[in-house]
Design a protein around this motif. Structure first.
Motif, short mmCIF file in Angstrom:
data_model
loop_
_atom_site.label_atom_id
_atom_site.label_comp_id
_atom_site.label_asym_id
_atom_site.label_seq_id
_atom_site.Cartn_x
_atom_site.Cartn_y
_atom_site.Cartn_z
N PHE A 11 0.83 -1.20 0.00
CA PHE A 11 0.00 0.00 0.00
C PHE A 11 0.87 1.25 0.00
O PHE A 11 0.65 2.18 -0.78
N ILE A 12 1.89 1.27 0.85
CA ILE A 12 2.80 2.43 0.93
C ILE A 12 3.58 2.59 -0.37
O ILE A 12 3.72 3.70 -0.89
N TYR A 13 4.08 1.49 -0.92
CA TYR A 13 4.81 1.55 -2.19
C TYR A 13 3.94 2.14 -3.30
O TYR A 13 4.38 2.98 -4.07
N MET A 14 2.71 1.68 -3.36
CA MET A 14 1.80 2.17 -4.41
C MET A 14 1.42 3.63 -4.17
O MET A 14 1.28 4.40 -5.12
N LEU A 15 1.29 4.01 -2.92
CA LEU A 15 1.02 5.41 -2.59
C LEU A 15 2.17 6.29 -3.07
O LEU A 15 1.96 7.32 -3.73
N LEU A 16 3.39 5.87 -2.78
CA LEU A 16 4.57 6.63 -3.22
C LEU A 16 4.72 6.60 -4.74
O LEU A 16 5.09 7.61 -5.35
N PHE A 17 4.40 5.47 -5.34
CA PHE A 17 4.48 5.40 -6.79
C PHE A 17 3.42 6.28 -7.43
O PHE A 17 3.65 6.87 -8.50
N GLY A 18 2.27 6.42 -6.79
CA GLY A 18 1.26 7.36 -7.27
C GLY A 18 1.79 8.78 -7.26
O GLY A 18 1.56 9.55 -8.20
N HIS A 19 2.52 9.14 -6.20
CA HIS A 19 3.17 10.45 -6.14
C HIS A 19 4.15 10.60 -7.31
O HIS A 19 4.17 11.63 -7.99
N PHE A 20 4.95 9.58 -7.51
CA PHE A 20 5.95 9.63 -8.58
C PHE A 20 5.30 9.76 -9.95
O PHE A 20 5.76 10.54 -10.79
N LEU A 21 4.24 9.01 -10.19
CA LEU A 21 3.54 9.10 -11.47
C LEU A 21 3.00 10.51 -11.71
O LEU A 21 3.15 11.07 -12.80
N THR A 57 4.48 -0.43 -12.41
CA THR A 57 3.53 -0.83 -11.38
C THR A 57 3.56 -2.35 -11.19
O THR A 57 3.60 -2.85 -10.06
N PHE A 58 3.57 -3.07 -12.28
CA PHE A 58 3.60 -4.53 -12.20
C PHE A 58 4.90 -5.01 -11.56
O PHE A 58 4.89 -5.93 -10.73
N ILE A 59 6.02 -4.39 -11.91
CA ILE A 59 7.31 -4.78 -11.31
C ILE A 59 7.29 -4.53 -9.80
O ILE A 59 7.75 -5.37 -9.02
N ILE A 60 6.77 -3.38 -9.40
CA ILE A 60 6.67 -3.09 -7.96
C ILE A 60 5.79 -4.12 -7.27
O ILE A 60 6.13 -4.61 -6.19
N GLU A 68 0.22 -9.91 -6.71
CA GLU A 68 -1.22 -9.99 -6.44
C GLU A 68 -1.85 -8.62 -6.62
O GLU A 68 -1.37 -7.62 -6.09
N ILE A 69 -2.93 -8.60 -7.37
CA ILE A 69 -3.64 -7.35 -7.61
C ILE A 69 -4.91 -7.36 -6.76
O ILE A 69 -5.77 -8.23 -6.90
N SER A 76 -4.64 2.86 -3.39
CA SER A 76 -3.43 3.55 -2.94
C SER A 76 -2.77 4.33 -4.07
O SER A 76 -2.25 5.43 -3.85
N LEU A 77 -2.77 3.78 -5.28
CA LEU A 77 -2.24 4.54 -6.43
C LEU A 77 -3.04 5.82 -6.63
O LEU A 77 -2.48 6.91 -6.78
N GLY A 78 -4.35 5.68 -6.64
CA GLY A 78 -5.22 6.85 -6.81
C GLY A 78 -5.07 7.85 -5.68
O GLY A 78 -5.04 9.06 -5.91
N LEU A 79 -4.95 7.34 -4.47
CA LEU A 79 -4.78 8.22 -3.31
C LEU A 79 -3.44 8.95 -3.39
O LEU A 79 -3.36 10.15 -3.10
N GLY A 80 -2.40 8.26 -3.82
CA GLY A 80 -1.10 8.90 -3.97
C GLY A 80 -1.14 10.02 -5.00
O GLY A 80 -0.60 11.11 -4.78
N ILE A 81 -1.81 9.76 -6.12
CA ILE A 81 -1.94 10.78 -7.16
C ILE A 81 -2.77 11.95 -6.63
O ILE A 81 -2.42 13.12 -6.83
N LEU A 82 -3.86 11.64 -5.95
CA LEU A 82 -4.73 12.69 -5.41
C LEU A 82 -4.01 13.56 -4.39
O LEU A 82 -4.08 14.80 -4.45
N ILE A 83 -3.30 12.94 -3.47
CA ILE A 83 -2.56 13.71 -2.46
C ILE A 83 -1.51 14.60 -3.12
O ILE A 83 -1.37 15.78 -2.78
N TYR A 84 -0.79 14.03 -4.06
CA TYR A 84 0.23 14.82 -4.76
C TYR A 84 -0.42 16.01 -5.47
O TYR A 84 0.07 17.13 -5.38
N ASN A 85 -1.51 15.74 -6.19
CA ASN A 85 -2.16 16.82 -6.95
C ASN A 85 -2.68 17.92 -6.03
O ASN A 85 -2.61 19.10 -6.38
N ARG A 86 -3.19 17.56 -4.89
CA ARG A 86 -3.74 18.56 -3.96
C ARG A 86 -2.65 19.34 -3.24
O ARG A 86 -2.81 20.52 -2.98
#
Length: 137
Positions: A11-21, A57-60, A68-69, A76-86
């Motif tokens: 979850f944390i990795y995907m959150l951070l990757f959402g920021h990165f994206l 994303t798949f590699i992570i 596992e998806i 978490s990806l969406g949340l990471g993007i949303l937090i970054y955008n805001r």
């Protein structure tokens, strides 16, 4: 079954990757706004961006939870993007714009300098050529 600890790390990795994206997309968006890319190039780069985002994303996911998806991955990806955008997007876009404008100014000044140097060298060669031609006559 993946343990709760691994799910939390994922979850944390995907959150951070959402920021990165979102961060990399902001950079691309600012670069694109300068108008150096035509419509076809924009579409190709958009496709490549999405493809790379999916692959990374798949590699992570493979490295963090054996690929596992689950729904929390998308959340978490969406949340990471949303937090970054805001929180950060406005500042990042402004910073990218200033940096790219300065880089463009430096490149333009460099080209002007090279053009002036070329004219000086060309003028010197023309004078040398004239002197050589004057000796022949």
């Amino acid at each position: 079954m993946v343990s709760l600890e691994i799910q939390f790390k994922t979850f944390i990795y995907m959150l951070l990757f959402g920021h990165f994206l979102a961060f990399t997309f902001d950079f691309y968006r600012v670069f694109r706004s300068f108008g150096y890319l035509d419509n076809i190039a924009t579409r190709i780069i958009d496709f490549i961006f999405c493809l790379l985002a999916g692959i990374i994303t798949f590699i992570i996911l493979l490295k963090s939870n054996l690929g596992e998806i689950r729904i929390y991955i998308f959340f978490s990806l969406g949340l990471g993007i949303l937090i970054y955008n805001r929180l950060f997007s406005k500042y990042a876009i402004t910073s990218f714009r200033v940096i790219l404008e300065e880089i463009i100014k430096i490149i333009r000044k460099s080209f002007k300098l090279i053009k002036k140097l070329y004219k000086i060298i060309e003028g010197a060669f023309l004078k040398i050529k004239e002197k050589i031609n004057s000796f022949k006559t």
